[in-house]
Enzyme design. Structure first.
Site, short mmCIF file in Angstrom:
data_model
loop_
_atom_site.label_atom_id
_atom_site.label_comp_id
_atom_site.label_asym_id
_atom_site.label_seq_id
_atom_site.Cartn_x
_atom_site.Cartn_y
_atom_site.Cartn_z
N ARG A 91 -2.35 -1.00 -3.79
CA ARG A 91 -3.26 -1.14 -4.94
C ARG A 91 -4.11 -2.40 -4.82
NH1 ARG A 91 1.77 0.62 -6.78
NH2 ARG A 91 1.77 2.67 -7.79
N ARG A 154 8.85 6.56 -14.85
CA ARG A 154 9.50 7.03 -13.62
C ARG A 154 10.95 6.52 -13.57
NH1 ARG A 154 4.20 5.36 -10.03
NH2 ARG A 154 3.16 7.40 -10.06
#
Length: 316
Positions: A91, A154
C-alpha cells in the site's frame, strides 16, 4: 439519518470500491441522495443508471452522476479514487501518485465550501487521510480514514471460524497502519467476555495457530489481489458501517484512521485506533491499555507511517 433533512453522500471514484459502496448504500436506508463523481464522466453516468434501475427493489433515494459543485450540500464525501494496489505492490508504494491525485480532488471539493465529513478509502489510507486533513483545512474530527476497520472485520471473522462462534460475538481490534505493520491487540480480544488467550488448549501450539491466523488477516489483501485483482466487497461494507455511525449519530466504536495528538504517545499522524464515531465525526479516541509488546509494535507501525509521510509533507 439526520431527522427532517435530506442526507447526501458523494462518492468520488467509481472503481470497484466506490461502486461496491454505492451498491451497499442502495440496499440499506442510509441516505436520501447519492452522487457519483469520476474523472471519467461516462463511467459515473453508467454506474448511476445501473444503480437507478435497482431502486424499485431497494431503498428510496435519488442517484445521479454529478460534479464537484454537488459537494456543497453533502453530509459526507467518500474518496475512493486513485491508483489501485497491483500484485506485488504494498500500500505504501502508492503514496506519491495518490497524494497528487488527492490534492486535486480535495481542492476541488473545498472550492465549493464543503462543510461535511470526509471518509477516505484509498490506499495508503492513513497517509492519504492525513493529506486530506492538511489539504482541506477541516477539523481533524471531520476527516476519517477507513483505517483498520476492514482488518478488524477480517480478524473477527477468522477468529469466529477458528472457535466456531458467530463473528459478531467476537470482540477485538487490529491497530496501527492499514498495512504490513498492523498489530492484533490480543490482550483485549474476547469471545463472550472470555479472553481469547485463555481459550486456546495448548499455550504454545494454540498461540502459534493464533499467530498464523493474524498473518492471514494482515496478508488478506495480497491473497485476494493475486486471485481476483482487487478487494472491494469487504471494505465497501466497512465504509457503509462507518456511514451509518455518522448519519445515525450512533456513538459507535470503530477502528478508523484518525489524527493522534498525544494518544498512545503518538503525535501528528493518522493511524488506525478505536474511536467513538457520531454525526460530528470523531467524538474521541479510545486508548486501550496495551501490553509492552503491543506498545512496541504500535510505535514501530507509527514510525513506518511517519517515515513514509515525508512525500505528503512536500505536497502541502
Amino acid at each position: 439519518m439526520f431527522e427532517g433533512k435530506t442526507t447526501r453522500v458523494v462518492v468520488i471514484g467509481t472503481g470497484f470500491v466506490g461502486t461496491s459502496y454505492a451498491f451497499s448504500l442502495l440496499n440499506q436506508e442510509v441516505a436520501n441522495e447519492l452522487v457519483l463523481i469520476d474523472a471519467n464522466k461516462e463511467k459515473a453516468e453508467g454506474e448511476a443508471r445501473d444503480l437507478n434501475h435497482g431502486l424499485p427493489f431497494g431503498a428510496q433515494m435519488k442517484i445521479w452522476a454529478g460534479e464537484y459543485s454537488d459537494c456543497r450540500d453533502a453530509d459526507i464525501v467518500v474518496i475512493a479514487a486513485g491508483a489501485n494496489q497491483a500484485p506485488g505492490e504494498t500500500r505504501l508504494d502508492l503514496i506519491d501518485k495518490n497524494t497528487k491525485i488527492f490534492k486535486t480532488i480535495v481542492t476541488n471539493v473545498m472550492s465549493y465550501n464543503f462543510d461535511g465529513i470526509f471518509i477516505v478509502a484509498t490506499n495508503p489510507v492513513d497517509i492519504l487521510s492525513y493529506a486530506t486533513w492538511k489539504f482541506s483545512g477541516l477539523p481533524k474530527e471531520r476527516v476519517i480514514g477507513s483505517g483498520t476497520i476492514l482488518d478488524t472485520a477480517r480478524f473477527r471473522y477468522l477468529l469466529g471460524e477458528y472457535f466456531d462462534v458467530d463473528s459478531r460475538n467476537v470482540h477485538g481490534y487490529i491497530l496501527g497502519e492499514h498495512g504490513d505493520t498492523e498489530l492484533p491487540v490480543w490482550s483485549h480480544t474476547t469471545i463472550g467476555s472470555r479472553p481469547v488467550l485463555s481459550l486456546i488448549k495448548d499455550t504454545s501450539e494454540g498461540k502459534a495457530e493464533l499467530d498464523a491466523l493474524f498473518a492471514d488477516v494482515r496478508d488478506a489483501a495480497y491473497h485476494i489481489i493475486n486471485r481476483k485483482g482487487a478487494t472491494h466487497f469487504g471494505i465497501a461494507m466497512g465504509l457503509l458501517r462507518l456511514t451509518k455511525a455518522i448519519l445515525r449519530n450512533e456513538n459507535s466504536i470503530l477502528t478508523i484512521s484518525t489524527l493522534l495528538e498525544g494518544e498512545y504517545g503518538l503525535e501528528d499522524l493518522y493511524i488506525g485506533v478505536p474511536a467513538i464515531v457520531n454525526r460530528n465525526g470523531i467524538r474521541e479516541v479510545i486508548e486501550l491499555d496495551l501490553t509492552p509488546h503491543e506498545t512496541e509494535q504500535l510505535q514501530h507501525s507509527a514510525k513506518t507511517l511517519t517515515d513514509a509521510m515525508k512525500p505528503v509533507l512536500l505536497h502541502k
